[in-house]
Enzyme design. Structure first.
Site, PDB file in Angstrom:
ATOM      1  N   HIS A   1     -26.409   8.360  13.432  1.00  0.00           N
ATOM      2  CA  HIS A   1     -27.084   9.982  13.211  1.00  0.00           C
ATOM      3  C   HIS A   1     -27.633   9.134  11.583  1.00  0.00           C
ATOM      4  CE1 HIS A   1     -22.924   8.335  11.062  1.00  0.00           C
ATOM      5  NE2 HIS A   1     -23.355   9.488   9.942  1.00  0.00           N
TER       6      HIS A   1
ATOM      7  N   HIS B   1     -22.828 -15.689   7.491  1.00  0.00           N
ATOM      8  CA  HIS B   1     -22.937 -16.249   8.988  1.00  0.00           C
ATOM      9  C   HIS B   1     -22.331 -17.194   9.073  1.00  0.00           C
ATOM     10  CE1 HIS B   1     -24.388 -11.715  10.368  1.00  0.00           C
ATOM     11  NE2 HIS B   1     -24.158 -11.195   9.419  1.00  0.00           N
TER      12      HIS B   1
ATOM     13  N   SER C   1      -6.094  -6.154  10.632  1.00  0.00           N
ATOM     14  CA  SER C   1      -7.030  -5.781  10.122  1.00  0.00           C
ATOM     15  C   SER C   1      -6.861  -5.578   8.755  1.00  0.00           C
ATOM     16  CB  SER C   1      -7.159  -4.593  11.316  1.00  0.00           C
ATOM     17  OG  SER C   1      -6.198  -3.201  10.750  1.00  0.00           O
TER      18      SER C   1
ATOM     19  N   HIS D   1     -14.809  -5.495   6.576  1.00  0.00           N
ATOM     20  CA  HIS D   1     -13.513  -5.425   7.531  1.00  0.00           C
ATOM     21  C   HIS D   1     -13.514  -6.597   8.662  1.00  0.00           C
ATOM     22  CE1 HIS D   1     -14.017  -4.248  11.670  1.00  0.00           C
ATOM     23  NE2 HIS D   1     -12.788  -3.521  11.314  1.00  0.00           N
TER      24      HIS D   1
ATOM     25  N   TYR E   1      -8.980  -8.160  14.678  1.00  0.00           N
ATOM     26  CA  TYR E   1      -9.043  -9.514  15.505  1.00  0.00           C
ATOM     27  C   TYR E   1      -7.024  -8.619  16.472  1.00  0.00           C
ATOM     28  CZ  TYR E   1     -11.844 -12.234  13.637  1.00  0.00           C
ATOM     29  OH  TYR E   1     -13.541 -12.661  12.805  1.00  0.00           O
ATOM     30  N   ARG E   2      -7.492  -8.350  17.577  1.00  0.00           N
ATOM     31  CA  ARG E   2      -6.455  -7.878  18.469  1.00  0.00           C
ATOM     32  C   ARG E   2      -6.394  -8.405  19.709  1.00  0.00           C
ATOM     33  NH1 ARG E   2     -11.180  -4.680  17.830  1.00  0.00           N
ATOM     34  NH2 ARG E   2     -12.446  -4.288  19.106  1.00  0.00           N
TER      35      ARG E   2
ATOM     36  N   HIS F   1     -12.452  -3.041  -0.712  1.00  0.00           N
ATOM     37  CA  HIS F   1     -13.092  -2.129  -1.027  1.00  0.00           C
ATOM     38  C   HIS F   1     -13.550  -2.879  -2.612  1.00  0.00           C
ATOM     39  CE1 HIS F   1     -14.631   0.876   1.985  1.00  0.00           C
ATOM     40  NE2 HIS F   1     -12.828   0.805   1.654  1.00  0.00           N
TER      41      HIS F   1
END
Length: 361
Positions: free
Chosen positions: A200, A170, A122, A136, A139-140, A126
């Protein structure tokens, strides 16, 4: 650097009531799946760190190797106060144990009663310059008894975005997806828009990318919670792709991981010399607050890491070094700040119908 031995599958298979370990079901991964995926996750961490060090031009990654008492460990690498990056981290982890976290059991109850193995790489970066986006990647891979899957994705979070940068990002991801399945990008792009969404705030975290989870070669591409959303609708139209086995999915994840540097480094090169002042810096710090909100409230990687007693410093390395909140902030109309909210933080078809952005103050 500490080495972590990858357990054999039988060593973490949970015994059933009769004292016999349950065999893996048909369609299981190869016998050396953990060794192969774990090795590649280390390798892509190395490749990304080498590429980012070259792009930064001044900073170096500091590594901390750590061990998890319940089994496994990882390597955390952090760069601070570099030429480009104010702070960034690229982590590798490989953990195993017998107690499945609740977040996994909720999604895949058939994994109950089995030990688990999980590995991944991961990254969150910044940059200093507000014209360079935060990015960000994760991959897992996960196994627990008869259950296995690949997951992950990559997304871009700009503060002062440029359409050409977003389109390049993209397109690079689509090219990687298209080498494996013509429907991957369209489905996983929609899933990314859905996942990286602050409910939210009623806004996306950034301009998206791709996101996928629970990819085990069965069922439809979309395996998320919104059965009526755009990603689910598109996935239903596509149906269940044929010939999706462990090897194909592993190859897909590898291509996605290696697409990161060509997707992101050209954006750094275009924007790193762009001048900025207090206005841009303050807006960047304010928008970083949204990143904090998402990662602490919604991010499943953060939740999984904390639930499995992972290394807290590594889990929270995604948080920015400086951030601010402002009560009731509203951008001035007809400004670049306003365009972020009005155009870029709304899902767009970046490749087929990129939005037109007027000249702004």
């Amino acid at each position: 650097m500490t080495a972590f031995a990858t357990p054999a599958k039988s060593s973490i298979t949970h015994p059933e009531a009769n004292g016999q370990a349950q065999p893996m079901v048909a369609g299981a991964p190869p016998a050396d799946s953990r060794e192969r995926v774990g090795q590649w996750m280390r390798q892509i961490q190395d490749e990304i760190c080498q590429g980012l060090t070259a792009a930064d031009g001044a900073g170096q990654f500091r590594e901390d190797a750590w061990e998890r008492p319940e089994g496994g460990g990882g390597r955390s690498r952090v760069i601070t106060n570099g030429g480009v990056f104010e702070q960034g981290g690229v982590n590798f982890s490989e953990v195993w144990g017998t107690q499945l976290p609740p977040s996994i059991l909720t999604q895949r109850p058939e994994a109950a009663g089995h030990g688990f193995y999980a590995t991944g790489t991961s990254m969150v970066l910044h940059p200093k310059n507000p014209y360079i986006p935060t990015v960000h990647l994760n991959y897992r891979y996960f196994e627990a008894g008869p259950v296995w899957w690949f997951g992950g994705g990559i997304d871009l979070t700009p503060y002062y975005p440029f359409v050409e940068d977003v389109v390049h990002f993209h397109q690079t991801l689509k090219d990687a997806c298209d080498r494996h399945n013509p429907h991957y990008y369209d489905t996983f792009k929609l899933w990314c828009d859905e996942y990286f969404f602050l409910k939210h705030r009623n806004e996306t975290r950034g301009v998206g990318g791709i996101f996928f989870d629970y990819q085990d070669g069965t069922n439809e591409l979309y395996r998320g919670p919104d059965a009526q959303g755009p990603a689910a609708h598109h996935s239903k139209q596509v149906g269940v792709p044929a010939q999706r086995n462990w090897e194909e999915l592993f190859g897909f994840v590898q291509d996605c991981g290696r697409a990161f540097l060509p997707a992101y480094v050209p954006i750094i090169e275009r924007r790193q010399s762009q001048e900025y002042g207090d206005r841009e810096r303050n807006f960047q710090l304010y928008r970083r607050g949204r990143y904090v909100e998402f990662n602490l409230v919604y991010d499943r990687g953060t939740i999984f890491g904390l639930q499995t007693n992972g290394r807290t410093e590594s889990i929270l390395m995604s948080l920015p070094p400086l951030v601010r909140w402002e009560y009731g902030y509203q951008p001035d109309p007809n400004t670049r700040e306003a365009s972020l909210y009005e155009i870029f933080l709304k899902p767009q078809d970046w490749l087929n119908a990129p939005p037109q952005v007027p000249g702004l103050a």
